[in-house]
Scaffold this motif. Structure first.
Motif, PDB file in Angstrom:
ATOM      1  N   SER A   5       0.844  -1.190   0.000  1.00  0.00           N
ATOM      2  CA  SER A   5       0.000   0.000   0.000  1.00  0.00           C
ATOM      3  C   SER A   5       0.884   1.246   0.000  1.00  0.00           C
ATOM      4  N   PRO A   6       0.340   2.378  -0.416  1.00  0.00           N
ATOM      5  CA  PRO A   6       1.136   3.613  -0.432  1.00  0.00           C
ATOM      6  C   PRO A   6       1.245   4.298   0.929  1.00  0.00           C
ATOM      7  N   LEU A   7       0.759   3.656   1.990  1.00  0.00           N
ATOM      8  CA  LEU A   7       0.869   4.257   3.315  1.00  0.00           C
ATOM      9  C   LEU A   7       2.321   4.321   3.752  1.00  0.00           C
ATOM     10  N   GLN A   8       2.715   5.468   4.263  1.00  0.00           N
ATOM     11  CA  GLN A   8       4.050   5.637   4.823  1.00  0.00           C
ATOM     12  C   GLN A   8       3.930   5.544   6.336  1.00  0.00           C
ATOM     13  N   ARG A   9       4.883   4.899   6.990  1.00  0.00           N
ATOM     14  CA  ARG A   9       4.900   4.854   8.455  1.00  0.00           C
ATOM     15  C   ARG A   9       5.773   6.012   8.926  1.00  0.00           C
ATOM     16  N   ALA A  45      -6.040   2.619   3.611  1.00  0.00           N
ATOM     17  CA  ALA A  45      -5.139   2.202   2.533  1.00  0.00           C
ATOM     18  C   ALA A  45      -5.828   2.323   1.173  1.00  0.00           C
ATOM     19  N   GLU A  46      -7.114   2.016   1.117  1.00  0.00           N
ATOM     20  CA  GLU A  46      -7.871   2.172  -0.130  1.00  0.00           C
ATOM     21  C   GLU A  46      -7.933   3.648  -0.535  1.00  0.00           C
ATOM     22  N   ALA A  47      -8.182   4.520   0.427  1.00  0.00           N
ATOM     23  CA  ALA A  47      -8.180   5.962   0.151  1.00  0.00           C
ATOM     24  C   ALA A  47      -6.788   6.404  -0.293  1.00  0.00           C
ATOM     25  N   ALA A  48      -5.758   5.858   0.324  1.00  0.00           N
ATOM     26  CA  ALA A  48      -4.379   6.206  -0.036  1.00  0.00           C
ATOM     27  C   ALA A  48      -4.079   5.825  -1.483  1.00  0.00           C
ATOM     28  N   ARG A  49      -4.538   4.650  -1.910  1.00  0.00           N
ATOM     29  CA  ARG A  49      -4.307   4.229  -3.303  1.00  0.00           C
ATOM     30  C   ARG A  49      -4.966   5.212  -4.279  1.00  0.00           C
ATOM     31  N   THR A  50      -6.154   5.673  -3.953  1.00  0.00           N
ATOM     32  CA  THR A  50      -6.838   6.647  -4.814  1.00  0.00           C
ATOM     33  C   THR A  50      -6.108   7.981  -4.808  1.00  0.00           C
ATOM     34  N   LEU A  51      -5.729   8.453  -3.628  1.00  0.00           N
ATOM     35  CA  LEU A  51      -5.098   9.772  -3.501  1.00  0.00           C
ATOM     36  C   LEU A  51      -3.708   9.835  -4.114  1.00  0.00           C
ATOM     37  N   PRO A  56      -4.206  12.379 -13.339  1.00  0.00           N
ATOM     38  CA  PRO A  56      -3.813  13.785 -13.427  1.00  0.00           C
ATOM     39  C   PRO A  56      -4.925  14.750 -13.035  1.00  0.00           C
ATOM     40  N   GLY A  57      -6.174  14.299 -13.001  1.00  0.00           N
ATOM     41  CA  GLY A  57      -7.264  15.187 -12.638  1.00  0.00           C
ATOM     42  C   GLY A  57      -7.391  15.396 -11.147  1.00  0.00           C
ATOM     43  N   LEU A  58      -6.727  14.555 -10.347  1.00  0.00           N
ATOM     44  CA  LEU A  58      -6.868  14.645  -8.902  1.00  0.00           C
ATOM     45  C   LEU A  58      -6.187  15.891  -8.346  1.00  0.00           C
ATOM     46  N   PHE A  59      -4.956  16.137  -8.766  1.00  0.00           N
ATOM     47  CA  PHE A  59      -4.222  17.324  -8.359  1.00  0.00           C
ATOM     48  C   PHE A  59      -3.457  17.848  -9.556  1.00  0.00           C
ATOM     49  N   GLU A  60      -3.119  19.113  -9.515  1.00  0.00           N
ATOM     50  CA  GLU A  60      -2.545  19.764 -10.673  1.00  0.00           C
ATOM     51  C   GLU A  60      -1.214  19.168 -11.124  1.00  0.00           C
ATOM     52  N   SER A  61      -0.379  18.782 -10.195  1.00  0.00           N
ATOM     53  CA  SER A  61       0.908  18.208 -10.568  1.00  0.00           C
ATOM     54  C   SER A  61       1.529  17.534  -9.363  1.00  0.00           C
ATOM     55  N   LYS A  62       2.614  16.860  -9.614  1.00  0.00           N
ATOM     56  CA  LYS A  62       3.339  16.246  -8.505  1.00  0.00           C
ATOM     57  C   LYS A  62       4.261  17.271  -7.862  1.00  0.00           C
ATOM     58  N   ALA A  63       4.596  17.005  -6.646  1.00  0.00           N
ATOM     59  CA  ALA A  63       5.518  17.875  -5.920  1.00  0.00           C
ATOM     60  C   ALA A  63       6.916  17.706  -6.510  1.00  0.00           C
ATOM     61  N   PRO A  64       7.839  18.618  -6.201  1.00  0.00           N
ATOM     62  CA  PRO A  64       9.199  18.491  -6.709  1.00  0.00           C
ATOM     63  C   PRO A  64       9.823  17.147  -6.332  1.00  0.00           C
ATOM     64  N   GLY A  65      10.648  16.628  -7.219  1.00  0.00           N
ATOM     65  CA  GLY A  65      11.344  15.376  -6.951  1.00  0.00           C
ATOM     66  C   GLY A  65      10.487  14.155  -7.217  1.00  0.00           C
ATOM     67  N   ASN A  66       9.454  14.294  -8.041  1.00  0.00           N
ATOM     68  CA  ASN A  66       8.580  13.181  -8.408  1.00  0.00           C
ATOM     69  C   ASN A  66       7.910  12.532  -7.194  1.00  0.00           C
ATOM     70  N   VAL A  67       7.645  13.321  -6.166  1.00  0.00           N
ATOM     71  CA  VAL A  67       6.929  12.858  -4.985  1.00  0.00           C
ATOM     72  C   VAL A  67       5.458  13.186  -5.210  1.00  0.00           C
ATOM     73  N   PRO A  68       4.543  12.256  -4.941  1.00  0.00           N
ATOM     74  CA  PRO A  68       3.128  12.575  -5.138  1.00  0.00           C
ATOM     75  C   PRO A  68       2.729  13.827  -4.361  1.00  0.00           C
ATOM     76  N   ALA A  69       1.848  14.631  -4.964  1.00  0.00           N
ATOM     77  CA  ALA A  69       1.403  15.864  -4.307  1.00  0.00           C
ATOM     78  C   ALA A  69       0.709  15.567  -2.990  1.00  0.00           C
ATOM     79  N   VAL A  70       0.031  14.415  -2.929  1.00  0.00           N
ATOM     80  CA  VAL A  70      -0.654  14.019  -1.702  1.00  0.00           C
ATOM     81  C   VAL A  70       0.060  12.812  -1.119  1.00  0.00           C
ATOM     82  N   GLY A  71       0.424  12.918   0.135  1.00  0.00           N
ATOM     83  CA  GLY A  71       1.007  11.792   0.854  1.00  0.00           C
ATOM     84  C   GLY A  71       0.002  11.271   1.860  1.00  0.00           C
ATOM     85  N   VAL A  72       0.081   9.993   2.136  1.00  0.00           N
ATOM     86  CA  VAL A  72      -0.811   9.380   3.107  1.00  0.00           C
ATOM     87  C   VAL A  72       0.055   8.563   4.047  1.00  0.00           C
ATOM     88  N   ALA A  73      -0.109   8.783   5.345  1.00  0.00           N
ATOM     89  CA  ALA A  73       0.783   8.163   6.312  1.00  0.00           C
ATOM     90  C   ALA A  73       0.026   7.648   7.529  1.00  0.00           C
TER      91      ALA A  73
END
Length: 186
Positions: A5-9, A45-51, A56-73
């Motif tokens: 899952s994309p969840l970060q600890r 975790a399901e919400a994290a996968r979506t976020l 590309p319609g979810l957020f305008e762009s990714k953050a610098p360094g190819n990090v997703p604009a939205v993080g889930v932890a």
């Protein structure tokens, strides 16, 4: 918490850097011994996968360094250094969800809506206000101020006849479990 899952600890050492790295960071505070926290992790975790999807319609762009604009932890508040982090952020009930925005350092929003992936995604993307699926609090500080009570305060009086016994007050919620060490009942 969930492999694949994309969840970060998060830990005390990674918290500030992770908040600064993402445009928005959604954090689930829980405890491994709390059944409500354990039950919410798959939904979160399901919400994290979506976020964190490539949509590309979810957020305008990714953050610098190819990090997703939205993080889930996820923060397990029952473990050593993260327990101190949760106490410093005044997390007093499990599960608790906070949304942090890089443009509002030191502030967060509390999520108090339905415990569904769709409602959590709507909260982060701004849909909760339109859809009526959750209540987003204004961004507010996690840092205790010098004056005024922090958190919720209930005051009043109880009139009890002079009979043997005692009056006990405790906090209860069907959606949270409380750590009595962190709840001030004075």
């Amino acid at each position: 918490p969930i492999p694949g899952s994309p969840l970060q600890r998060l830990t005390s050492g990674t918290f500030k850097a992770t908040v600064a790295r993402h445009k928005r960071l959604l954090v689930l505070y829980g405890a491994h011994w709390c059944p409500w926290s354990r039950d919410l992790v798959p939904t979160f975790a399901e919400a994290a996968r979506t976020l964190t999807s490539e949509d590309p319609g979810l957020f305008e762009s990714k953050a610098p360094g190819n990090v997703p604009a939205v993080g889930v932890a996820f923060v397990d508040c029952a473990r050593g250094d993260t327990a101190r982090l949760c106490a410093a952020l005044f997390v007093q009930a499990f599960p608790t969800i906070h949304l942090y925005d890089r443009d509002s350092p030191g502030l967060h929003q509390d999520y108090v809506g339905e415990r569904t992936a769709e409602s959590i995604v709507d909260f982060v993307t701004g849909g909760s206000a339109r859809a009526g699926k959750g209540v987003a609090t204004p961004f507010h500080s996690s840092v205790k101020k010098e004056r005024g009570p922090e958190g919720c305060e209930i005051a009043g009086a109880a009139f009890v006849s002079r009979v043997p016994g005692s009056l006990r007050v405790s906090a209860h919620s069907p959606a949270h479990s409380f750590n009595p060490r962190w709840v001030d009942m004075d």
